[in-house]
Design a protein around this motif. Sequence first.
Motif, PDB file in Angstrom:
ATOM      1  N   LEU A 100      43.198  63.686 -52.354  1.00  0.00           N
ATOM      2  CA  LEU A 100      44.001  64.898 -52.268  1.00  0.00           C
ATOM      3  C   LEU A 100      45.164  64.679 -51.300  1.00  0.00           C
ATOM      4  O   LEU A 100      46.284  65.062 -51.554  1.00  0.00           O
ATOM      5  CB  LEU A 100      43.102  66.037 -51.795  1.00  0.00           C
ATOM      6  N   GLY A 106      45.426  71.874 -52.604  1.00  0.00           N
ATOM      7  CA  GLY A 106      44.673  71.537 -51.398  1.00  0.00           C
ATOM      8  C   GLY A 106      45.011  72.399 -50.203  1.00  0.00           C
ATOM      9  O   GLY A 106      44.821  71.967 -49.063  1.00  0.00           O
ATOM     10  N   THR A 126      41.762  73.272 -48.488  1.00  0.00           N
ATOM     11  CA  THR A 126      41.222  72.044 -47.904  1.00  0.00           C
ATOM     12  C   THR A 126      41.989  71.674 -46.642  1.00  0.00           C
ATOM     13  O   THR A 126      41.395  71.238 -45.644  1.00  0.00           O
ATOM     14  CB  THR A 126      41.311  70.900 -48.928  1.00  0.00           C
ATOM     15  N   GLU A 139      35.767  70.218 -43.401  1.00  0.00           N
ATOM     16  CA  GLU A 139      35.873  68.977 -44.162  1.00  0.00           C
ATOM     17  C   GLU A 139      36.232  67.885 -43.181  1.00  0.00           C
ATOM     18  O   GLU A 139      36.895  68.126 -42.178  1.00  0.00           O
ATOM     19  CB  GLU A 139      36.971  69.055 -45.239  1.00  0.00           C
ATOM     20  N   GLU A 168      51.379  68.410 -55.229  1.00  0.00           N
ATOM     21  CA  GLU A 168      50.438  67.379 -55.631  1.00  0.00           C
ATOM     22  C   GLU A 168      50.990  66.600 -56.807  1.00  0.00           C
ATOM     23  O   GLU A 168      51.370  67.167 -57.821  1.00  0.00           O
ATOM     24  CB  GLU A 168      49.116  68.025 -56.034  1.00  0.00           C
ATOM     25  N   THR A 193      48.401  61.541 -55.112  1.00  0.00           N
ATOM     26  CA  THR A 193      48.774  62.691 -54.315  1.00  0.00           C
ATOM     27  C   THR A 193      49.468  62.314 -53.027  1.00  0.00           C
ATOM     28  O   THR A 193      49.002  61.481 -52.269  1.00  0.00           O
ATOM     29  CB  THR A 193      47.531  63.523 -54.000  1.00  0.00           C
TER      30      THR A 193
END
Lengths: 264, 229
Positions: free
Chosen positions: B22, B45, B48, B57, B217, B221
């Motif tokens: 990502l 993302g 994220t 994460e 993205e 990526t």
Amino acid sequence: MEHGILDIGPGQLALALVFILAAGATSLYHGLKLERDLLVGALRTFVQLFLLGYILRFIFHLNSVWLVLVVFIFMIVFAARIIRARVKEKQVSFFWPILISMVISYSLVSILVTGVVVGAKPWWKPQYFIPLAGMLIGNSMNAMAISLDRLLGELRRRRHEVEMMLCLGADYQEASKDMVRTAMRAGMIPSINSMMAAGVVFIPGMMTGQILAGADPVLAIRYQIVVMIMLVGSTAIVSLLAVLLVRRLCFGLGHQLLLRPENK
Amino acid sequence: MAATSIIDFCRVSFGFSVEAPLFTGLTLTIREGGFYLVQGPSGAGKSTFLRLINRLEEPSSGEILFKGRPLSSYSPPLLRRSVLYVQQTPTVIDASVRENLLLPFSFKNNAHLEQPEDERLKTLLTDFLLLGVGLGDNALTLSLGQLQRLCFVRGLMLSPDVLLLDEPTSALDRESGQVVESMVERLNRESGLTVLTVTHKEPRPDLITPRILKITEGRITKVRWNMES
């Protein structure tokens, strides 16, 4: 030990096959397609149990502590493999945690029961240790599988709740407390139910065996009580240990939930 | 504006699988007291990115710093209290509004924090236009928009240094949305709270000058981010 135990000869054993044949005939008649499985099942029962009989005779005869321990470990490893196969989980590998929890709790309970409660001497006397340990492992296997399955399922299903608590400053134990509780309860309920029903709904298997072998029912009952309590106790210990160890594996060093939602 | 950084990404890579990373080699600086709008297409993302900052994460490589120290050097619960992430899905437990608001104070790492009295809780609810909501009501009976504000209030009581908001006003009507937004802006302006917020809405910078982090993205990526002020 010879009082009144009736021998089963080869002929009588073969007679028991009549039941299987009847079941097979039913299967054929109704197109259940079970006859193959019935045949394999019956054969396996014969072969495996005969083999077990000879192995046990051999072990009892040798009467060696090492051999008893090897058998014990073998049973545990086998049970751990069965549980691993039953709990469908791809992300967390929990073979070692369950093996470790089984070794710890079964050793503790088996030694305590054979050595202290039953008072076998030595504590590893194979006639007592192996059947008791076998029952222990066989019975709590189910509870462990249910608990672990439930734990992983709950953590996945309620991941938002777990992460919500983590985000507000909970550590991973606090964030997953409720899921551990649910998992433990799910695993323990069948054992507790069977304590409730013992002697009323069914005559437990071990007791049946002893009574058939000519033992005094009251003595058989004492053994059965010890066994049932031992089963519930060890089931609780082993499930709790396994659940706690596996829970640790579900979280990373940063107390973050590692379980991802499953891909369908 | 003070130029001190509060969060630094140093060549951070992350991906849910090895084949589809990502982020690769992401390096950027978040300034203390800054107001950042995180934008980008769905699936780029954004969440994220925020989750990496509070360690929900873990990067596959590289390092993230908070106040100059790697995230891993902080106790995770304490880090998350300072770098507070408000989830996209407002999540409550099956209990009263009061219990939900006081939930953070039940954790042992927060035990030393002073638990607010009912009066204070009521004032907070009123401030966020949760007028019909009683402290004794079960939180599960609230609407999505009410839950979003409840979760927001609950987080603010921990007085974080950095606020990570994942679409904080997505389920709110115009009026309640503005209440939340202006509260965030006020905290940023008056208390120097660093804010990163994921939003699809166009910024309406009346009193603050937001910076924009655009996450796009590509096939392989790569994160491009431009600062506009």
